[in-house]
Design a protein around this motif. Structure first.
Motif, short mmCIF file in Angstrom:
data_model
loop_
_atom_site.label_atom_id
_atom_site.label_comp_id
_atom_site.label_asym_id
_atom_site.label_seq_id
_atom_site.Cartn_x
_atom_site.Cartn_y
_atom_site.Cartn_z
N GLU A 1 0.80 -1.32 0.01
CA GLU A 1 0.05 0.10 -0.08
C GLU A 1 1.08 1.25 0.04
N LEU B 1 -6.34 3.76 0.28
CA LEU B 1 -4.72 3.80 0.90
C LEU B 1 -5.09 4.90 1.91
N PHE C 1 -5.83 8.20 0.49
CA PHE C 1 -5.65 8.33 -0.80
C PHE C 1 -6.52 7.23 -1.62
N THR D 1 -2.98 7.97 -8.22
CA THR D 1 -3.36 8.18 -6.74
C THR D 1 -3.48 9.58 -6.29
N ARG E 1 0.71 4.25 -2.91
CA ARG E 1 0.41 5.84 -2.18
C ARG E 1 1.75 6.72 -2.69
#
Length: 212
Positions: free
Chosen positions: A49, A101, A122, A161, A53
């Motif tokens: 993750e 995230l 996120f 993202t 991110r």
């Protein structure tokens, strides 16, 4: 044929069985294996993750060693492509086309009553078709009791993202150390994806050690 007599076969089986026997802890070997698989998944989840991110153009991670290999038990699946700990749904939360995230790192999970818990969200959306204008509902629970919840509306951009807002709340006095779950759900027009993370809350007069 998949072996059933020991956790793993061959040299791996000996390494798994002989040292616990020598120390008189064979009776907890099965529990140790279960906890080890869970810990391994949680570490992989956090690291994967973080990658997605911190590298906004990353649409996912090609997990080269998704299965265990001999004595290297790094896989999400075992050598026979069977589940170790993570279900397909859990893995989709981490490495699916669209994932939620947050900013929590390994050292951001332990807090004391009265602390302000803060977390940034996120969204990485590489679905086809992509989401257009979703929202995020979140809640923090201890067992089945909700101690904080809310909703985030943000400017969504697919195929990258993007930040999706920040949550903040004061941790109430819960009387004793507890494990909590932060859960978030991204939703739009009947489509939804979710993700969840663990946290631990302690009495203010008895904070956890720095190494916890």
């Amino acid at each position: 044929t998949k072996p059933t007599a020991t956790p793993v076969g061959g040299v791996g089986g000996l390494l798994a069985v002989e040292p616990p026997a020598a120390h008189g802890i064979s009776h907890i070997l099965e529990k140790m294996g279960q906890n080890s698989r869970k810990l391994q998944y949680l570490e992989a989840k956090c690291k994967l993750e973080k990658l997605r991110r911190d590298y906004p153009n990353l649409s996912g991670v090609s997990h080269f060693n998704a299965t265990d290999i001999a004595v290297s038990k790094q896989g999400i699946l075992d050598e026979f492509y069977d589940m170790k700990y993570a279900t397909a749904e859990m893995w989709q939360q981490v490495n699916g086309d669209t994932v939620i995230l947050n900013s929590l790192d390994f050292n951001d999970r332990c807090h004391t009553f009265g602390d302000t818990f803060t977390c940034r969200f996120f969204v990485s959306d590489f679905s086809h078709p992509s989401y257009r204008s979703p929202s995020i509902s979140w809640r923090v629970t201890v067992k089945d009791n909700v101690i904080a919840e809310g909703k985030l509306v943000y400017g969504h951009t697919p195929f990258i993202t993007v930040p999706a807002g920040e949550i903040s709340f004061e941790i109430p006095d819960l009387g004793r150390p507890v494990d909590a779950e932060l859960r978030a759900v991204l939703e739009e027009d009947g489509r939804r994806v979710g993700n969840s993370w663990g946290a631990w809350f302690f009495p203010a007069g008895n904070p956890p050690a720095d190494t916890t």
